[in-house]
Design a protein around this motif. Structure first.
Motif, short mmCIF file in Angstrom:
data_model
loop_
_atom_site.label_atom_id
_atom_site.label_comp_id
_atom_site.label_asym_id
_atom_site.label_seq_id
_atom_site.Cartn_x
_atom_site.Cartn_y
_atom_site.Cartn_z
N ARG A 4 0.86 -1.18 0.00
CA ARG A 4 0.00 0.00 0.00
C ARG A 4 0.90 1.23 0.00
N LEU A 5 0.31 2.39 -0.35
CA LEU A 5 1.11 3.60 -0.47
C LEU A 5 0.92 4.57 0.69
N GLN A 6 -0.09 4.39 1.49
CA GLN A 6 -0.28 5.29 2.62
C GLN A 6 -1.21 4.66 3.65
N SER A 7 -1.12 5.20 4.84
CA SER A 7 -2.01 4.78 5.92
C SER A 7 -2.21 5.95 6.88
N ARG A 8 -3.44 6.24 7.20
CA ARG A 8 -3.72 7.36 8.11
C ARG A 8 -3.37 7.03 9.55
N HIS A 9 -3.05 5.77 9.80
CA HIS A 9 -2.76 5.36 11.17
C HIS A 9 -1.28 5.50 11.53
N LEU A 10 -0.44 5.84 10.57
CA LEU A 10 0.99 5.96 10.84
C LEU A 10 1.37 7.42 11.14
N PRO A 11 2.43 7.63 11.92
CA PRO A 11 2.85 8.99 12.28
C PRO A 11 3.61 9.71 11.17
N CYS A 12 3.92 9.03 10.07
CA CYS A 12 4.63 9.63 8.94
C CYS A 12 4.15 8.95 7.67
N ARG A 13 4.77 9.28 6.54
CA ARG A 13 4.29 8.76 5.26
C ARG A 13 5.41 8.04 4.50
N PRO A 14 5.64 6.76 4.81
CA PRO A 14 6.60 5.99 4.01
C PRO A 14 6.10 5.89 2.57
N ASP A 15 7.02 5.63 1.66
CA ASP A 15 6.65 5.54 0.25
C ASP A 15 5.93 4.24 -0.08
N ILE A 16 6.30 3.17 0.60
CA ILE A 16 5.70 1.85 0.36
C ILE A 16 5.50 1.17 1.72
N ILE A 17 4.32 0.60 1.96
CA ILE A 17 4.08 -0.08 3.24
C ILE A 17 3.40 -1.43 3.00
N TYR A 18 3.69 -2.36 3.92
CA TYR A 18 3.03 -3.67 3.98
C TYR A 18 2.42 -3.77 5.37
N PRO A 19 1.17 -3.29 5.55
CA PRO A 19 0.57 -3.20 6.88
C PRO A 19 0.54 -4.54 7.62
N GLY A 20 0.19 -5.64 6.91
CA GLY A 20 0.11 -6.93 7.59
C GLY A 20 1.45 -7.41 8.11
N MET A 21 2.53 -7.03 7.45
CA MET A 21 3.86 -7.43 7.85
C MET A 21 4.56 -6.36 8.68
N LYS A 22 3.92 -5.21 8.81
CA LYS A 22 4.50 -4.06 9.51
C LYS A 22 5.89 -3.72 8.96
N LYS A 23 5.94 -3.55 7.66
CA LYS A 23 7.18 -3.18 7.00
C LYS A 23 6.96 -1.89 6.20
N ALA A 24 7.94 -0.99 6.30
CA ALA A 24 7.85 0.31 5.62
C ALA A 24 9.14 0.56 4.85
N ILE A 25 8.98 1.08 3.63
CA ILE A 25 10.13 1.39 2.78
C ILE A 25 10.10 2.86 2.40
N PHE A 26 11.24 3.53 2.62
CA PHE A 26 11.41 4.90 2.17
C PHE A 26 12.33 4.89 0.95
N VAL A 27 11.92 5.55 -0.13
CA VAL A 27 12.77 5.71 -1.31
C VAL A 27 13.22 7.17 -1.32
N ASN A 28 14.47 7.40 -0.91
CA ASN A 28 14.95 8.76 -0.66
C ASN A 28 15.85 9.28 -1.76
N GLY A 29 15.61 10.54 -2.14
CA GLY A 29 16.54 11.24 -3.01
C GLY A 29 17.81 11.56 -2.24
N CYS A 30 18.95 11.32 -2.85
CA CYS A 30 20.22 11.48 -2.13
C CYS A 30 20.47 12.92 -1.71
N PHE A 31 20.12 13.88 -2.56
CA PHE A 31 20.38 15.28 -2.23
C PHE A 31 19.54 15.75 -1.06
N TRP A 32 18.21 15.57 -1.15
CA TRP A 32 17.31 16.14 -0.16
C TRP A 32 17.37 15.43 1.18
#
Length: 482
Positions: free
Chosen positions: A382-410
């Motif tokens: 999934r791409l978002q969840s209102r129950h989380l304190p932040c907004r990871p780019d990719i989430i797997y709620p059932g597995m409680k896994k979050a992925i951030f895809v970060n730009g190196c500069f910013w």
């Protein structure tokens, strides 16, 4: 089809006026100067444009993104302040003048990366192309997936009745695009203002706004030959002492415009004949504020706040982008968009495929990682969840896994792409440090809730690194959540 656009560094509204004339819907604009913002609101508030009157460095692109809802952003236009690159500021100097506003091009890049518009357009003075940070910004935009082209043009070739050189950059996620070529239709001073009434016969306060001079200067103006005359044509006693010295340039000052030619560049000094060739072709006065705006191709009815000093009015008019020029550039971009979105060109399946690639919520690195995860069998993200304190780019709620895809500069990665701009290094160091602190806080908050977190850096996403990237994702997805 009506395309959505956003105007950054909007000034008094030249770009926005051109975008509306080209058929776009301008969703939002950003402008810090209060005087320019007054003019912008007076002309665009009733059109539904949301204006952020604040420092662009403090504007959150995500807040702007919410105005779009589920619609894509078709065009992000902008003209970062150019005073540090202007010909006058750089006269007799090899490089751009050190000016804190020069770095604002990276704010434009920040909005591009956050909003991922389908197309982009940036306009500025030609000298910007020589600036190292501009070249780095172009490289960064290309890494985001944009095909970029830029060139220098003279707006007189685009039906604008003045000489004015501009750099135009356009980019697209859809394929190669080039700045619009001029139509070579020359609009003269006579075409633009030849039918204006005498100021004293007009009920337009802006047309009645022009300077009044001492008796000596007024006589000098009277003696300047009509229709293109200059100070060089004056009797000796009326040539100012500072102009009698050998090698003195600026021959346009106190000069008259010529009816059947284009105007000189309308600058922030356009209501002061000592700043350039701004005398009326035949009347013994400087051009009026309304005439200056019309030489910039603003509509005759365009509203400017007349409660401001004359110098402030002149500055916002001179700093504006000519609306007709912007219209032609925007129409050129719309033609490429039509090739994708018009129903008689692509069927619904093909159009949906394209839109998945350019949806405003996605960046190219995110799309690559999501595609890779799907190929590995992890397509239930999934791409978002209102129950989380932040907004990871990719989430797997059932597995409680979050992925951030970060730009190196910013996000302050230690790789080559994380190199900070040379100008105002302390500013960028502080800004990126805040992002890094926020990233650490986001990860800590997620882990406190029992989530495991993975960060994928932009520099890792390349073909030669695919196997290692797959191994990294596989290890993360198979790792047991604590």
């Amino acid at each position: 089809m009506v395309y959505n656009a956003i105007d950054l560094f909007a000034g008094c509204g030249g770009m926005t006026e051109g975008l509306f004339a080209a058929g776009y819907r301008v969703v939002a604009a950003v402008e810090i100067d209060h005087n320019a913002a007054q003019a912008y609101r007076a002309n665009n508030e009733q059109r539904g444009v949301v204006l952020y009157e604040e420092d662009i460095r403090q504007v959150d692109p995500n807040a702007v993104k919410q105005l779009l809802g589920d619609e894509p952003l078709h065009l992000l236009a902008g003209c970062p302040p150019c005073q540090g690159f202007s010909t006058m500021r750089r006269k007799n100097k090899r490089g751009s003048k050190r000016d804190s506003r020069n770095r604002l091009i990276w704010e434009y890049v920040r909005f591009v990366e956050s909003l991922m518009p389908i197309t982009i357009m940036l306009e500025n003075v030609p000298a910007l192309a020589e600036y190292t940070e501009f070249k780095r910004a172009v490289t960064y935009l290309k890494r985001l997936g944009y095909l970029i082209n830029y060139t220098n043009v003279n707006v007189a070739r685009y039906s604008v009745p003045q000489r004015r050189k501009r750099l135009v950059l356009v980019g697209s996620l859809l394929g190669a695009i080039e700045p619009a070529k001029g139509n070579n239709h020359i609009t003269t001073v006579r075409d633009a203002i030849g039918n204006m009434p005498l100021p004293q016969d007009s009920n337009d306060p802006l047309h009645q706004m022009f300077p009044h001079h001492t008796v000596h200067i007024q006589e000098q103006i009277r003696l300047t030959p009509h229709d293109g005359g200059s100070r060089l044509d004056l009797p000796e006693e009326y040539i100012l002492p500072c102009h009698r010295k050998e090698g003195v340039g600026f021959k346009d000052v106190y000069g008259r415009l010529a009816w059947d030619k284009v105007s000189s560049t309308i600058t922030g000094g356009c209501l002061n004949p000592s700043k350039g060739r701004f005398l009326h072709p035949e009347q013994d006065r400087c051009i009026s504020a309304r005439e200056a705006a019309m030489l910039q191709t603003f509509p005759r009815e365009y509203i400017f706040p007349i409660n401001l000093p004359r110098s402030a009015i002149a500055l916002m008019i001179g700093n504006a982008l000519p609306p007709i020029f912007c219209k032609i550039q925007a129409q050129n971009i719309a033609e490429q968009l039509d090739g994708i979105f018009m129903a008689d060109v692509f069927d619904e399946k093909k159009r949906s495929e394209i839109m998945r690639k350019v949806k405003n919520k996605n960046t190219t690195p995110e799309l690559i990682i999501r595609k890779l995860l799907c190929e590995m069998g992890y397509s239930h993200y999934r791409l978002q969840s209102r129950h989380l304190p932040c907004r990871p780019d990719i989430i797997y709620p059932g597995m409680k896994k979050a992925i951030f895809v970060n730009g190196c500069f910013w996000h302050g990665h230690g790789c080559r792409r994380g190199h900070l701009p040379e100008t105002n290094h302390n500013y960028w160091d502080e800004k990126i440090h805040r992002n890094m602190v926020r990233d650490q806080e986001n990860q800590a908050n997620l882990e406190a809730l029992g989530w495991t977190v993975l960060t994928i850096w932009q520099c890792e996403i390349k073909i030669s690194n695919k196997n290692r990237l797959v191994d990294k994702l596989k290890h993360f997805m198979e790792q047991q959540t604590m």
